[in-house]
Design a protein around this motif. Structure first.
Motif, PDB file in Angstrom:
ATOM      1  N   GLU A   1      27.294  14.607  27.458  1.00 33.65           N
ATOM      2  CA  GLU A   1      28.366  14.849  26.488  1.00 33.65           C
ATOM      3  C   GLU A   1      28.384  13.791  25.399  1.00 33.65           C
ATOM      4  O   GLU A   1      29.302  13.758  24.575  1.00 33.65           O
ATOM      5  N   ASP A   2      27.364  12.896  25.419  1.00 37.54           N
ATOM      6  CA  ASP A   2      27.220  11.840  24.424  1.00 37.54           C
ATOM      7  C   ASP A   2      28.470  10.968  24.358  1.00 37.54           C
ATOM      8  O   ASP A   2      28.995  10.658  23.290  1.00 37.54           O
ATOM      9  N   ALA A   3      28.940  10.558  25.565  1.00 34.92           N
ATOM     10  CA  ALA A   3      30.139   9.726  25.627  1.00 34.92           C
ATOM     11  C   ALA A   3      29.931   8.641  26.684  1.00 34.92           C
ATOM     12  O   ALA A   3      29.361   8.901  27.744  1.00 34.92           O
TER      13      ALA A   3
ATOM     14  N   PHE B   1      27.730  11.043  37.680  1.00 33.44           N
ATOM     15  CA  PHE B   1      28.620  11.292  36.542  1.00 33.44           C
ATOM     16  C   PHE B   1      28.244  10.481  35.303  1.00 33.44           C
ATOM     17  O   PHE B   1      28.701  10.811  34.202  1.00 33.44           O
ATOM     18  N   THR B   2      27.443   9.458  35.449  1.00 28.70           N
ATOM     19  CA  THR B   2      26.891   8.800  34.265  1.00 28.70           C
ATOM     20  C   THR B   2      26.005   9.778  33.495  1.00 28.70           C
ATOM     21  O   THR B   2      26.023   9.822  32.260  1.00 28.70           O
ATOM     22  N   LYS B   3      25.234  10.580  34.245  1.00 28.41           N
ATOM     23  CA  LYS B   3      24.400  11.601  33.604  1.00 28.41           C
ATOM     24  C   LYS B   3      25.251  12.682  32.949  1.00 28.41           C
ATOM     25  O   LYS B   3      24.928  13.174  31.868  1.00 28.41           O
ATOM     26  N   VAL B   4      26.354  13.051  33.605  1.00 24.85           N
ATOM     27  CA  VAL B   4      27.240  14.069  33.030  1.00 24.85           C
ATOM     28  C   VAL B   4      27.837  13.571  31.719  1.00 24.85           C
ATOM     29  O   VAL B   4      27.866  14.295  30.707  1.00 24.85           O
TER      30      VAL B   4
ATOM     31  N   ALA C   1      36.255  10.749  41.393  1.00 24.98           N
ATOM     32  CA  ALA C   1      37.019  11.742  40.628  1.00 24.98           C
ATOM     33  C   ALA C   1      36.667  11.572  39.150  1.00 24.98           C
ATOM     34  O   ALA C   1      36.799  10.468  38.603  1.00 24.98           O
ATOM     35  N   TYR C   2      36.236  12.653  38.536  1.00 22.05           N
ATOM     36  CA  TYR C   2      35.783  12.613  37.149  1.00 22.05           C
ATOM     37  C   TYR C   2      36.811  13.283  36.253  1.00 22.05           C
ATOM     38  O   TYR C   2      37.227  14.423  36.496  1.00 22.05           O
ATOM     39  N   ILE C   3      37.201  12.563  35.209  1.00 20.98           N
ATOM     40  CA  ILE C   3      38.148  13.101  34.234  1.00 20.98           C
ATOM     41  C   ILE C   3      37.379  13.355  32.936  1.00 20.98           C
ATOM     42  O   ILE C   3      37.020  12.412  32.220  1.00 20.98           O
ATOM     43  N   PRO C   4      37.053  14.603  32.630  1.00 13.75           N
ATOM     44  CA  PRO C   4      36.271  14.896  31.423  1.00 13.75           C
ATOM     45  C   PRO C   4      37.122  14.732  30.162  1.00 13.75           C
ATOM     46  O   PRO C   4      38.350  14.657  30.216  1.00 13.75           O
ATOM     47  N   GLY C   5      36.451  14.676  29.036  1.00 20.65           N
ATOM     48  CA  GLY C   5      37.151  14.559  27.759  1.00 20.65           C
ATOM     49  C   GLY C   5      36.353  13.725  26.788  1.00 20.65           C
ATOM     50  O   GLY C   5      35.187  13.382  27.027  1.00 20.65           O
TER      51      GLY C   5
END
Length: 356
Positions: free
Chosen positions: A127-129, A120-123, A93-97
């Motif tokens: 986002e440079d986070a 999700f590491t790539k995602v 489960a990915y929580i963006p922000g």
């Protein structure tokens, strides 16, 4: 000097028996390479946490780019995502922000968790986070790779099907009821050894050891009873048959290394009802997920055990009929047949020992 007829006959006999290891080689290659050589996700269920347009766009983008690799949904909040992970309904489960977080449950499958983390590491990098990873169902400290349960399955399987070779070969002269009792006794011993490995020796699990033993016994007893029952019908092909059932198809479909979402569809289909999958997923459910869906996995093991009981009963009936027919025959024919059975039994025992 040319070889005599006896040498030619012996050579043909040996070549005929070499068919078994060749079939084992082909079967193991097809099974293991087919199941493990190129793991790739397909319909791997993941969640994106959020209900706004950005979450919807991210989920749809991942779904489209994955081209069937991912099955992406959106969930309203973190609690819902965690609940889905704890019920093995999703694998990440990915929580963006600004501070993105990925929630996984490595107890369900470490390789699946790694596949999700890679995505999700790539995602997050786009986002440079930096990505924070939270594991809500971590594996035991003695099983850092999450594959210890699979190797416990291997140990139980080898102990069980090797016992089938001994009971079927060296114990072929014993009545079926005694062979069945030996099978049950050996399954108890094998399960206790496996439980010692899982707990005090290697600490593969850190709780619920009694339940692990119970499933180990169900699993080993199922293999032993199926094998002992099949021996009456398959004779010298029993070892090959048991290896197909409980090694080639069993280990590869168990989910212990890769779950069905990372395997070809054939092995994923077997995962739904094969006994190795019942054991692996049952232990995972019992140890890491509070017993969620445990009943279904135990049912799979129980059905295999019942299949073994049915085979033993059928084999006992067949052997009783064979014995009655032999007693009704002529003494000379009976003697010749007994000699043939003795020779065949020696050949079977030799072949089974070599196979094991």
């Amino acid at each position: 000097m040319s070889a005599g007829p006896s040498t030619d006959g012996a050579l043909r006999h040996v070549l005929g028996h070499l068919l078994t290891p060749l079939l084992m080689c082909v079967g193991m290659g097809l099974a293991y390479l087919g199941a493990f050589h190129a793991p790739a996700p397909h319909d791997l269920r993941v969640d994106v946490v959020g209900s706004g347009p950005s979450a919807q766009v991210l989920a749809q983008t991942l779904q489209d780019k994955g081209a069937g690799a991912l099955d992406v949904r959106t969930v309203a909040d973190r609690a819902t995502a965690v609940a889905s992970l704890r019920e093995q309904g999703s694998f990440g489960a990915y929580i963006p922000g600004e501070k993105p977080e990925l929630i996984v449950a490595s107890g369900s499958s470490d390789t699946s968790a790694m596949a999700v983390e890679k995505v999700f590491t790539k995602v997050a990098a786009a986002e440079d986070a930096p990505l924070k990873v939270t594991d809500v169902a971590p594996v035991a400290s003695g099983d850092p790779t999450g594959q210890g349960i699979f190797f416990l399955l291997v140990a139980l399987s080898i102990g069980a099907y090797a016992s089938v070779a001994v009971i079927g070969g060296a114990g072929a002269v014993l009545p079926m009821r005694i062979r069945a009792l030996l099978a049950v006794a050996m399954s108890l011993v094998v399960s206790l050894i496996g439980t010692l490995f899982a707990g005090p020796v290697f600490h593969l699990v850190d709780q619920g050891l009694a339940g692990v033993w119970a499933m180990s016994w169900l699993y080993a007893a199922g293999i032993l009873l199926v094998g002992v029952g099949l021996h009456t019908f398959l004779r010298r092909w029993t070892t090959l048959g048991v290896m197909v059932l409980f090694v080639m198809l069993n280990f590869t479909s168990s989910g212990g290394i890769y779950r069905p979402e990372l395997q070809p569809g054939f092995f994923g289909a077997l995962h739904a009802f094969w006994n190795g999958a019942g054991f692996v997923e049952g232990v995972r459910s019992h140890v890491y997920f509070g017993g969620h869906a445990l009943g279904g996995h135990v049912l799979v093991l129980a059905l295999w055990l019942l299949a073994g009981v049915a085979l033993v009963v059928a084999a006992g009936v067949v052997e009783a009929r064979r014995n009655s027919a032999a007693k009704a025959g002529e003494t000379r024919a009976e003697t010749v047949g007994e000699k043939a059975r003795i020779v065949e039994g020696v050949e079977e025992e030799m072949e089974e020992v070599v196979a094991v």
